[in-house]
Design a protein around this motif. Sequence first.
Motif, PDB file in Angstrom:
ATOM      1  N   ASN A  99       0.770  -1.167   0.187  1.00 37.79           N
ATOM      2  CA  ASN A  99       0.087  -0.081   0.045  1.00 37.79           C
ATOM      3  C   ASN A  99       0.799   1.131   0.089  1.00 37.79           C
ATOM      4  O   ASN A  99       0.573   2.212  -0.573  1.00 37.79           O
ATOM      5  N   PHE A 100       2.103   1.007   0.639  1.00 42.10           N
ATOM      6  CA  PHE A 100       2.677   2.237   0.873  1.00 42.10           C
ATOM      7  C   PHE A 100       3.178   2.892  -0.726  1.00 42.10           C
ATOM      8  O   PHE A 100       3.146   4.012  -1.180  1.00 42.10           O
ATOM      9  N   ALA A 146       2.021   2.365  -3.539  1.00 44.68           N
ATOM     10  CA  ALA A 146       0.878   2.785  -4.449  1.00 44.68           C
ATOM     11  C   ALA A 146       0.472   4.264  -3.900  1.00 44.68           C
ATOM     12  O   ALA A 146       0.269   4.995  -4.687  1.00 44.68           O
ATOM     13  N   THR A 147       0.381   4.376  -2.730  1.00 39.71           N
ATOM     14  CA  THR A 147       0.022   5.709  -1.966  1.00 39.71           C
ATOM     15  C   THR A 147       0.946   6.685  -2.366  1.00 39.71           C
ATOM     16  O   THR A 147       0.470   7.759  -2.640  1.00 39.71           O
ATOM     17  N   MET A 148       2.517   6.372  -2.178  1.00 39.11           N
ATOM     18  CA  MET A 148       3.294   7.566  -2.418  1.00 39.11           C
ATOM     19  C   MET A 148       3.336   7.969  -3.988  1.00 39.11           C
ATOM     20  O   MET A 148       3.814   9.004  -4.021  1.00 39.11           O
ATOM     21  N   ASP A 171       0.785   7.331  -6.241  1.00 38.05           N
ATOM     22  CA  ASP A 171      -0.358   7.521  -6.897  1.00 38.05           C
ATOM     23  C   ASP A 171      -1.112   8.394  -6.026  1.00 38.05           C
ATOM     24  O   ASP A 171      -2.340   8.931  -6.513  1.00 38.05           O
ATOM     25  N   GLY A 172      -1.110   8.560  -4.867  1.00 34.69           N
ATOM     26  CA  GLY A 172      -1.937   9.389  -3.858  1.00 34.69           C
ATOM     27  C   GLY A 172      -1.786  10.675  -4.301  1.00 34.69           C
ATOM     28  O   GLY A 172      -1.105  11.262  -4.857  1.00 34.69           O
ATOM     29  N   GLU A 173      -2.692  11.433  -3.426  1.00 35.26           N
ATOM     30  CA  GLU A 173      -2.877  12.987  -3.597  1.00 35.26           C
ATOM     31  C   GLU A 173      -2.160  13.599  -2.653  1.00 35.26           C
ATOM     32  O   GLU A 173      -1.920  13.055  -1.361  1.00 35.26           O
ATOM     33  N   ARG A 233       1.994  10.006   6.154  1.00 37.29           N
ATOM     34  CA  ARG A 233       0.701  10.700   5.244  1.00 37.29           C
ATOM     35  C   ARG A 233       0.702   9.942   4.161  1.00 37.29           C
ATOM     36  O   ARG A 233      -0.101  10.052   3.083  1.00 37.29           O
ATOM     37  N   PHE A 234       1.922   9.407   3.383  1.00 41.09           N
ATOM     38  CA  PHE A 234       2.062   8.528   2.376  1.00 41.09           C
ATOM     39  C   PHE A 234       1.920   7.152   2.493  1.00 41.09           C
ATOM     40  O   PHE A 234       2.251   6.313   1.679  1.00 41.09           O
ATOM     41  N   GLY A 235       1.506   6.676   3.929  1.00 42.19           N
ATOM     42  CA  GLY A 235       1.350   5.320   3.801  1.00 42.19           C
ATOM     43  C   GLY A 235       2.409   4.442   4.498  1.00 42.19           C
ATOM     44  O   GLY A 235       2.388   3.298   4.864  1.00 42.19           O
TER      45      GLY A 235
END
Length: 301
Positions: free
Chosen positions: A52-53, A55-57, A59-61, A233-235
């Motif tokens: 998850n980390f 993907a979040t870092m 692709d996340g906002e 904040r980025f997982g």
Amino acid sequence: MSRTDDDSWDLASSVGATATVVAAQRAIASRGPDPLIEDPYAEPLVRAVGGNFAATMLDGEDAAGGTALNRKQLAEAMAVRTRFYDGVFTDAAAAGVRQAVILASGLDTRAYRLAWPAGMVVYEIDQPAVIEFKTRTLAGLGATPIAEHRPLAIDLRDDWPQALTDNGLDRGTPTAWIAEGLLIYLPPAAQDQLFDNITRLSATGSQLGTEYLPDASALAQDRSRGVTDGFRRFGFDGELSELVYHGRRSPVMDYLAGRGWDVSSQSLEEAYAANGFELPGDEMFAAFTDARIVSGVLTSP
């Protein structure tokens, strides 16, 4: 969980996950029509690690309100760092050095992406699982090393100097070394031993790039909270203060100078300015305001 002298990890756990964080930053800095750096392999390597980390870092906002550790800051911080260490190698190669060593290489792809001259040999040292994963993943992407590539699957706590010489490192000719983002993850005595080994293996004219954080208390849990919260904040769910070794350390510049290295250094503010950036003044960067990037040339081994 705090570090121990016999701990282990992979690219998704403990200190190994920091290599994935750094590669994700390189991926972010490599994006866009005018990228700050060029590392085409960083993003596929991070995605291959998975989780998850990653993907979040990637692709996340960014959090609303322009809070600390947005993607612009991540990209600029990694551009400063990557350009410096790339420069250590390219400058050494331009000076005629033909062997290079990347210590604790993680997801570093310099053997594949720098414009190495003919005859260059690039050694990488890291734990067996890390070397195997990266070599296999890059081969699956069709990536080919530009230099002669000699990855060594060995822990820095083992006899890596012997592994280097067994695999062809010539102690009679200059070597370029980088210890990037490594020292804080070593016990203080191991830091000294690392530089002693580098010096012992180096001929006059060898070059070195590393860093120095004078105040180890900057990484204590209370003072590094801004850094930890920023990455969360980025997982990323790690605790920075548990991944590093605390305790009094030898000043890197003095230690190297005492062993025959002609040393120079820059503060982060100076390094940012040299790259056309402004060092952020928020809590995320406050823990590292005294950090320095360090380079040296061996003049009298």
